[in-house]
Design an enzyme around this catalytic site. Structure first.
Site, PDB file in Angstrom:
ATOM      1  CB  CYS A  31      -0.909  -0.053   1.239  1.00 44.95           C
ATOM      2  SG  CYS A  31      -1.736   1.487   1.649  1.00 44.95           S
ATOM      3  CB  CYS A  34       0.289   1.894   4.076  1.00 43.76           C
ATOM      4  SG  CYS A  34      -1.402   1.289   3.906  1.00 43.76           S
TER       5      CYS A  34
END
Length: 107
Positions: A31, A34
């Site tokens: 991600c 993230c």
């Protein structure tokens, strides 16, 4: 205080059932957002907020049981808990919103 990685469902339940507020970063290695917000989350945990709130992270791929229990659908998701109840959620890599939500429980 820093960010602690949650390694099991039992550890997760112990953390969320505390009377100390906790914030859990649900993230994934793949991600991009993230990776962008993770250093910001780490930095906030090193401020005085880290004394009043527990800072944790859960790898959604490694801990699917926890991810399903919380109902995480998007990464990153920051879930706030106290006394076994989910008290707040921030979805997405929004540093301003994350900081302001943490500030609500940093008392």
């Amino acid at each position: 205080m820093g960010v602690t990685e949650i390694q099991s469902l039992a550890q997760f339940k112990e953390i969320i059932n505390s009377d100390k507020p906790s914030v859990i970063d649900f993230w994934a290695t793949w991600c991009g957002p993230c990776k962008m917000i993770s250093p910001i989350f780490e930095k906030i945990s090193a401020t005085p907020a880290g004394e009043k709130i527990g800072f944790y992270k859960v790898d959604v791929d490694a801990q699917e049981e926890i991810t399903q229990e919380v109902g995480v659908k998007a990464m990153p998701t920051f879930a706030f808990f106290k006394n076994g109840e989910k008290i707040d959620t921030v979805v997405g890599a929004d540093p301003g919103k994350l900081q302001s939500t943490i500030s609500k429980y940093d008392v």
